[in-house]
Write a protein that holds these residues in place. Sequence first.
Motif, PDB file in Angstrom:
ATOM      1  N   ILE A 141       0.833  -1.210   0.000  1.00 44.27           N
ATOM      2  CA  ILE A 141       0.000   0.000   0.000  1.00 44.27           C
ATOM      3  C   ILE A 141       0.863   1.252   0.000  1.00 44.27           C
ATOM      4  CG2 ILE A 141      -1.701   1.291   1.361  1.00 44.27           C
ATOM      5  CD1 ILE A 141      -2.810  -1.376   2.331  1.00 44.27           C
ATOM      6  N   LEU A 142       1.920   1.262   0.833  1.00 42.71           N
ATOM      7  CA  LEU A 142       2.803   2.429   0.850  1.00 42.71           C
ATOM      8  C   LEU A 142       3.492   2.617  -0.493  1.00 42.71           C
ATOM      9  CD1 LEU A 142       4.482   2.146   4.379  1.00 42.71           C
ATOM     10  CD2 LEU A 142       2.747   3.774   3.642  1.00 42.71           C
ATOM     11  N   GLU A 143       3.840   1.513  -1.142  1.00 46.08           N
ATOM     12  CA  GLU A 143       4.474   1.622  -2.455  1.00 46.08           C
ATOM     13  C   GLU A 143       3.519   2.208  -3.476  1.00 46.08           C
ATOM     14  OE1 GLU A 143       7.725   1.755  -4.346  1.00 46.08           O
ATOM     15  OE2 GLU A 143       7.849   0.369  -2.649  1.00 46.08           O
ATOM     16  N   ILE A 144       2.268   1.833  -3.433  1.00 44.72           N
ATOM     17  CA  ILE A 144       1.277   2.382  -4.363  1.00 44.72           C
ATOM     18  C   ILE A 144       1.076   3.875  -4.114  1.00 44.72           C
ATOM     19  CG2 ILE A 144      -1.160   2.296  -5.045  1.00 44.72           C
ATOM     20  CD1 ILE A 144       0.504  -0.025  -6.095  1.00 44.72           C
ATOM     21  N   ILE A 145       1.010   4.261  -2.839  1.00 49.13           N
ATOM     22  CA  ILE A 145       0.792   5.683  -2.520  1.00 49.13           C
ATOM     23  C   ILE A 145       1.959   6.534  -3.004  1.00 49.13           C
ATOM     24  CG2 ILE A 145       0.585   7.316  -0.602  1.00 49.13           C
ATOM     25  CD1 ILE A 145      -0.944   5.172   0.924  1.00 49.13           C
ATOM     26  N   ASN A 146       3.184   6.053  -2.887  1.00 46.87           N
ATOM     27  CA  ASN A 146       4.355   6.863  -3.207  1.00 46.87           C
ATOM     28  C   ASN A 146       4.773   6.776  -4.679  1.00 46.87           C
ATOM     29  OD1 ASN A 146       4.770   7.814  -0.550  1.00 46.87           O
ATOM     30  ND2 ASN A 146       5.812   5.887  -0.001  1.00 46.87           N
ATOM     31  N   ALA A 147       4.352   5.750  -5.397  1.00 47.64           N
ATOM     32  CA  ALA A 147       4.822   5.565  -6.772  1.00 47.64           C
ATOM     33  C   ALA A 147       3.764   5.866  -7.822  1.00 47.64           C
ATOM     34  CB  ALA A 147       5.346   4.138  -6.942  1.00 47.64           C
ATOM     35  N   VAL A 148       2.520   5.496  -7.598  1.00 45.07           N
ATOM     36  CA  VAL A 148       1.474   5.656  -8.625  1.00 45.07           C
ATOM     37  C   VAL A 148       1.255   7.116  -9.008  1.00 45.07           C
ATOM     38  CG1 VAL A 148      -0.990   5.337  -9.080  1.00 45.07           C
ATOM     39  CG2 VAL A 148       0.348   3.481  -8.069  1.00 45.07           C
ATOM     40  N   PRO A 149       1.184   8.106  -8.080  1.00 42.08           N
ATOM     41  CA  PRO A 149       0.999   9.508  -8.505  1.00 42.08           C
ATOM     42  C   PRO A 149       2.087   9.985  -9.456  1.00 42.08           C
ATOM     43  CG  PRO A 149       0.560   9.305  -6.179  1.00 42.08           C
ATOM     44  CD  PRO A 149       1.142   7.994  -6.618  1.00 42.08           C
ATOM     45  N   PHE A 150       3.338   9.592  -9.260  1.00 39.53           N
ATOM     46  CA  PHE A 150       4.395  10.005 -10.176  1.00 39.53           C
ATOM     47  C   PHE A 150       4.207   9.377 -11.547  1.00 39.53           C
ATOM     48  CE2 PHE A 150       6.658  10.839  -6.153  1.00 39.53           C
ATOM     49  CZ  PHE A 150       7.048  12.143  -6.401  1.00 39.53           C
ATOM     50  N   ILE A 151       3.772   8.155 -11.610  1.00 41.26           N
ATOM     51  CA  ILE A 151       3.554   7.506 -12.904  1.00 41.26           C
ATOM     52  C   ILE A 151       2.376   8.142 -13.636  1.00 41.26           C
ATOM     53  CG2 ILE A 151       2.989   5.298 -13.990  1.00 41.26           C
ATOM     54  CD1 ILE A 151       4.467   3.911 -11.702  1.00 41.26           C
ATOM     55  N   ILE A 152       1.327   8.519 -12.876  1.00 43.49           N
ATOM     56  CA  ILE A 152       0.176   9.197 -13.506  1.00 43.49           C
ATOM     57  C   ILE A 152       0.581  10.555 -14.053  1.00 43.49           C
ATOM     58  CG2 ILE A 152      -2.104  10.182 -13.032  1.00 43.49           C
ATOM     59  CD1 ILE A 152      -2.558   7.956 -11.028  1.00 43.49           C
ATOM     60  N   SER A 153       1.498  11.234 -13.334  1.00 44.09           N
ATOM     61  CA  SER A 153       1.927  12.567 -13.790  1.00 44.09           C
ATOM     62  C   SER A 153       2.659  12.515 -15.114  1.00 44.09           C
ATOM     63  CB  SER A 153       2.796  13.217 -12.727  1.00 44.09           C
ATOM     64  OG  SER A 153       4.013  12.504 -12.581  1.00 44.09           O
ATOM     65  N   ILE A 154       3.109  11.342 -15.530  1.00 40.50           N
ATOM     66  CA  ILE A 154       3.746  11.226 -16.844  1.00 40.50           C
ATOM     67  C   ILE A 154       2.716  11.473 -17.944  1.00 40.50           C
ATOM     68  CG2 ILE A 154       4.997   9.656 -18.395  1.00 40.50           C
ATOM     69  CD1 ILE A 154       6.112   8.262 -15.957  1.00 40.50           C
ATOM     70  N   PHE A 155       1.539  10.924 -17.726  1.00 34.31           N
ATOM     71  CA  PHE A 155       0.496  11.048 -18.739  1.00 34.31           C
ATOM     72  C   PHE A 155      -0.396  12.276 -18.510  1.00 34.31           C
ATOM     73  CE2 PHE A 155       1.520   6.577 -17.964  1.00 34.31           C
ATOM     74  CZ  PHE A 155       1.957   6.207 -19.207  1.00 34.31           C
ATOM     75  N   TRP A 156      -0.327  12.842 -17.342  1.00 34.51           N
ATOM     76  CA  TRP A 156      -1.144  14.025 -17.003  1.00 34.51           C
ATOM     77  C   TRP A 156      -0.207  15.081 -16.436  1.00 34.51           C
ATOM     78  CZ3 TRP A 156      -6.368  13.451 -13.966  1.00 34.51           C
ATOM     79  CH2 TRP A 156      -7.127  14.626 -14.119  1.00 34.51           C
ATOM     80  N   PRO A 157       0.360  15.936 -17.252  1.00 41.66           N
ATOM     81  CA  PRO A 157       1.409  16.878 -16.818  1.00 41.66           C
ATOM     82  C   PRO A 157       0.972  17.845 -15.735  1.00 41.66           C
ATOM     83  CG  PRO A 157       1.340  16.689 -19.208  1.00 41.66           C
ATOM     84  CD  PRO A 157       0.125  15.980 -18.706  1.00 41.66           C
ATOM     85  N   THR A 158      -0.335  18.146 -15.649  1.00 38.12           N
ATOM     86  CA  THR A 158      -0.771  19.105 -14.630  1.00 38.12           C
ATOM     87  C   THR A 158      -0.590  18.559 -13.216  1.00 38.12           C
ATOM     88  OG1 THR A 158      -3.045  18.256 -14.799  1.00 38.12           O
ATOM     89  CG2 THR A 158      -2.449  20.144 -16.191  1.00 38.12           C
ATOM     90  N   LEU A 159      -0.372  17.263 -13.090  1.00 34.95           N
ATOM     91  CA  LEU A 159      -0.205  16.666 -11.761  1.00 34.95           C
ATOM     92  C   LEU A 159       1.264  16.543 -11.347  1.00 34.95           C
ATOM     93  CD1 LEU A 159      -2.852  13.786 -11.915  1.00 34.95           C
ATOM     94  CD2 LEU A 159      -3.094  16.049 -10.892  1.00 34.95           C
ATOM     95  N   ARG A 160       2.164  17.192 -12.106  1.00 37.77           N
ATOM     96  CA  ARG A 160       3.575  17.068 -11.770  1.00 37.77           C
ATOM     97  C   ARG A 160       3.911  17.747 -10.446  1.00 37.77           C
ATOM     98  NH1 ARG A 160       6.450  18.308 -17.662  1.00 37.77           N
ATOM     99  NH2 ARG A 160       5.725  16.383 -18.686  1.00 37.77           N
ATOM    100  N   ASN A 161       3.145  18.771 -10.052  1.00 31.15           N
ATOM    101  CA  ASN A 161       3.413  19.468  -8.783  1.00 31.15           C
ATOM    102  C   ASN A 161       2.510  18.986  -7.656  1.00 31.15           C
ATOM    103  OD1 ASN A 161       5.468  21.089  -9.801  1.00 31.15           O
ATOM    104  ND2 ASN A 161       4.000  22.574 -10.625  1.00 31.15           N
ATOM    105  N   LEU A 162       1.850  17.870  -7.847  1.00 33.01           N
ATOM    106  CA  LEU A 162       1.002  17.317  -6.795  1.00 33.01           C
ATOM    107  C   LEU A 162       1.871  16.823  -5.634  1.00 33.01           C
ATOM    108  CD1 LEU A 162      -1.889  16.440  -5.919  1.00 33.01           C
ATOM    109  CD2 LEU A 162      -1.386  14.220  -6.996  1.00 33.01           C
ATOM    110  N   PHE A 163       1.426  17.113  -4.405  1.00 27.67           N
ATOM    111  CA  PHE A 163       2.205  16.653  -3.231  1.00 27.67           C
ATOM    112  C   PHE A 163       2.049  15.145  -3.055  1.00 27.67           C
ATOM    113  CE2 PHE A 163       2.099  15.441   1.266  1.00 27.67           C
ATOM    114  CZ  PHE A 163       3.443  15.682   1.593  1.00 27.67           C
ATOM    115  N   VAL A 164       3.177  14.486  -2.925  1.00 18.23           N
ATOM    116  CA  VAL A 164       3.227  13.038  -2.679  1.00 18.23           C
ATOM    117  C   VAL A 164       4.038  12.812  -1.397  1.00 18.23           C
ATOM    118  CG1 VAL A 164       3.900  10.789  -3.576  1.00 18.23           C
ATOM    119  CG2 VAL A 164       3.112  12.567  -5.153  1.00 18.23           C
ATOM    120  N   PRO A 165       3.483  12.097  -0.415  1.00 18.54           N
ATOM    121  CA  PRO A 165       4.231  11.876   0.856  1.00 18.54           C
ATOM    122  C   PRO A 165       5.385  10.878   0.670  1.00 18.54           C
ATOM    123  CG  PRO A 165       2.167  10.698   0.917  1.00 18.54           C
ATOM    124  CD  PRO A 165       2.135  11.486  -0.369  1.00 18.54           C
ATOM    125  N   VAL A 166       6.375  11.303  -0.063  1.00 18.13           N
ATOM    126  CA  VAL A 166       7.510  10.410  -0.354  1.00 18.13           C
ATOM    127  C   VAL A 166       8.275  10.058   0.911  1.00 18.13           C
ATOM    128  CG1 VAL A 166       9.580  10.168  -1.772  1.00 18.13           C
ATOM    129  CG2 VAL A 166       7.633  11.455  -2.630  1.00 18.13           C
TER     130      VAL A 166
END
Length: 1111
Positions: A141-166
Amino acid sequence: MVDLESEVPPLPPRYRFRDLLLGDQGWQNDDRVQVEFYMNENTFKERLKLFFIKNQRSSLRIRLFNFSLKLLSCLLYIIRVLLEKPSQGNEWSHIFWVNRSLPLWGLQVSVALISLFETILLGYLSYKGNIWEQILRIPFILEIINAVPFIISIFWPTLRNLFVPVFLNCWLAKHALENMINDLHRAIQRTQSAMFNQVLILISTFLCLIFTCICGIQHLERIGKKLNLFDSLYFCIVTFSTVGFGDVTPETWSSKLFVVAMICVALVVLPIQFEQLAYLWMERQKSGGNYSRHRAQTEKHVVLCVSSLKIDLLMDFLNEFYAHPRLQDYYVVILCPTEMDVQVRRVLQIPMWSQRVIYLQGSALKDQDLLRAKMDNAEACFILSSRCEVDRTSSDHQTILRAWAVKDFAPNCPLYVQILKPENKFHIKFADHVVCEEEFKYAMLALNCICPATSTLITLLVHTSRGQEGQQSPEQWQKMYGRCSGNEVYHIVLEESTFFAEYEGKSFTYASFHAHKKFGVCLIGVRREDNKNILLNPGPRYIMNASDICFYINITKEENSAFKNQDQQRKSNVSRSFYHGPSRLPVHSIIASMGTVAIDLQDTSCRTASGPTLALPSEGNKELRRPSIAPVLEVADSSSIQTCDLLSDQSEDETTPDEENSSNLEYAKGYPPYSPYIGSSPTFCHLLQEKVPFCCLRLDKSCQHNYYEDAKAYGFKNKLIIVAAETAGNGLYNFIVPLRAYYRPKKELNPIVLLLDNPLDDLLRCGVTFAANMVVVDKESTMSAEEDYMADAKTIVNVQTLFRLFSSLSIITELTHPANMRFMQFRAKDCYSLALSKLEKKERERGSNLAFMFRLPFAAGRVFSISMLDTLLYQSFVKDYMISITRLLLGLDTIPGSGFLCSMKITEEDLWIRTYARLYQKLCSSTGDVPIGIYRTESQKLTTSESQISISVEEWEDTKDAKEPGHHRSMHRNSTSSDQSDHPLLRRKSMQWARRLSRKGPKHSGKTAEKITQQRLNLYRRSERQELAELVKNRMKHLGLSTVGYDEMNDHQSTLSYILINPSPDTRLELNDVVYLIRPDPLSYLPNSEPSRKNSICNVAVQDSREETQL
């Protein structure tokens, strides 16, 4: 028959003779199928699983890579926070959106892709049919929370500055670290890692909590005080340490809620971790942890393997082991399968031992425990048997397995093994040093019957002492006895020695006598450089070589001695009048300081062997005394050596022809035809020419060969030796052989009676009333008791019964615990014993290892404990020759050319010799014997003020002419006086006096009343002894035995005996002194090339045999 043959199938092609000749041409046409195994491991999934999970080293690399990725992601988060500019305003959008540069975003996306791919791959490889079990795992679950938002930001550039609890990746890094450590321990085969793992988990958990709290508060305060990372760190440390200064506090409700949540998590998680750590710490304290490899390679240590560790065994080992100066830097690692005893734990907490002794709970049969003890790096391994077990054979079996296990694990580690039963000794023949308890026990008991107090002599020789015991006592005998107890056996190469270097090329007896005369040391044996065998007193024919190793008895070794000539001492005006009294100290002119001894050297340059100290007897008694003592020759003259052919019966002492003929029909000399166990040393001894039938061995039952039913009917010429044992074990062989050795005169051979049970009737039938000695062996069935020291209870009470019934009987007893020796021949109101008890306590407080040595039964050789010989095994680590010398002294081993231990008694005819030095010269010049000590018996004649000991009425009557009347009155009464029955007149007068006093009761003063009470007590004790005597006599009459010779009142409590090992040359000889001798091997004197001289040599033997017990 034809049908059966037709049913036999033909042989396969490869087994036909035609195919063997023409080759296996038909193999291609064979219908066999080739089968390949483990095909399931060749699949792609199994190969991946082997690489990522099963293989320890590749799995360790994967874990390390994953751990590095998580740390990199946390580091990128910190860089993002430090590079980000503080936001303006307090809008909630600052919580969900951050400023992230494009390169930083690219790095975080790359890390996220790799981490997610690895997580999915490992989940696929570890899938076991339940997909929800894989998805709902917290790391996933922690891996999904920290990795999936970055992968989505590849296809959706507006999410590149989204906060991710890395920063939550720190928990994944902690998980990867735990797995990595587990794989690391599997790869290096380290199993004792629970403590390390728990400490690592605790530290990593605490760091993850701090890091999570820092990053969380810093991010949530973006809409509040806008704290930086350092302020957040400061706040977390102050809060978790419960200090709470209050200068930095969260403002927003979200940050406050986050702090509350983190504190709750910390209060739940950390105590659990601390509890597990404390539990593991306690378990490690019980098991003892490990002995580190670094310490094993840089420091020296020995390993002690035992079944159960008792405080007495531990202290004996530590005191003896660390008594040697060169062992002070050694460590002792104890490997024991049981939990540490409370007393042992208390002792090991003492600073003196806590820095030297390491206790490990484990088994010597486990390689893991041997690895913990670093057995392969140990200097030695001591394996001790548990003598308190009921089944001693089972205890030996455990010892054998331990020895095998250690030898298998560490072949180069020297082994020092203690075994109980002699029949089990051959299983551990590979060990460097072996001590068999029953062999030594029975041999010492046997020699005690021939040479009194041999057990005490051997015990004192194998104990390390500086001879300071008893020096504070007012009694002279205790000072002499204590000082002489410091003598031990040492070794040195002749050419390197100050003691013996000048005697190169001279005979052994010449070197021994002059070294004792000049330096006070006693040379007892040598060993050639090219020979492993030690020779005790090889005799006057042995010529000393420069490379010989000399073995000598002295108060300290030569390397710790400083030498001072008498001329220098005269210049310093040192008074020596203290040593000119009639009873001199055993070691002359010794100054002991920190283990170094200064010995005064006598100026012998102008003195000959027949000088003033060896003056001839007076002219008036010249015809009645022997001639002057001959000098000891530098090289032996074959004509002056008194030898005999011991293989012939003419070597016996003065016997009539009839006695010789009868003895020839009875005895022969040779080796025992049967050995009771493997490993017994063959000994040349007296044997019966014909084997006695088994039925004749029962003394109390008649058979068709004889009709005797008691010892008296046999008419033995010599007194009996009775052995009271529980079973007739193989160890009895070592009791019989020393008593039947070939060098014992045939006329002095004592009959041996084995008593397997000792009721009164059997005691009387076996001749206890006229026995020379009775040996009581500790019963094996009583060695195990609920209370350790109660193991000797049955033996002690039985011996006390014998002592009360047969007070004149010489009883030799073996006990399990040395502390129980104080109960032997116990008298509750004996003032002398009470004074010795106080002395023993004082010596123990001074740190003495021989505090029990002043007990009268031990000093006289009437009791000993085999556990006191444990020090023999410990000493062998420093003195590898001690076991060999002890076995030679006890007669367990016989080496051609090596002497044997015997004794002689000083009679009135021998007192003209006067001093021990002259006796030394007399023996060396005549028979080649080397004396090593004196067994002295004295009467208790000390004053009350000196030792608080009173003497009996009989002694007062005997000595009243030599003492003042006032002095008599102070020593007139004693509660221990019991010999008044020897004086009928005195007994009759005392009874009349007691009746007269009873009629005048009211007129007596307090002092007189006390005398009345004392006298009544004496009468009561005498009547009790008479009652016991009547009981024994009536029982003897009932059994049809004669009561002649039963002396019920002959009690030797007014005498004391002690040993002087290697006394000084000027020690005065006293009447009835028994001198311990090491006599040369008579077989080494047998003529080889001149058989015609046999008769003349044997004629001299008659004169020699008369001097065996008398000079």
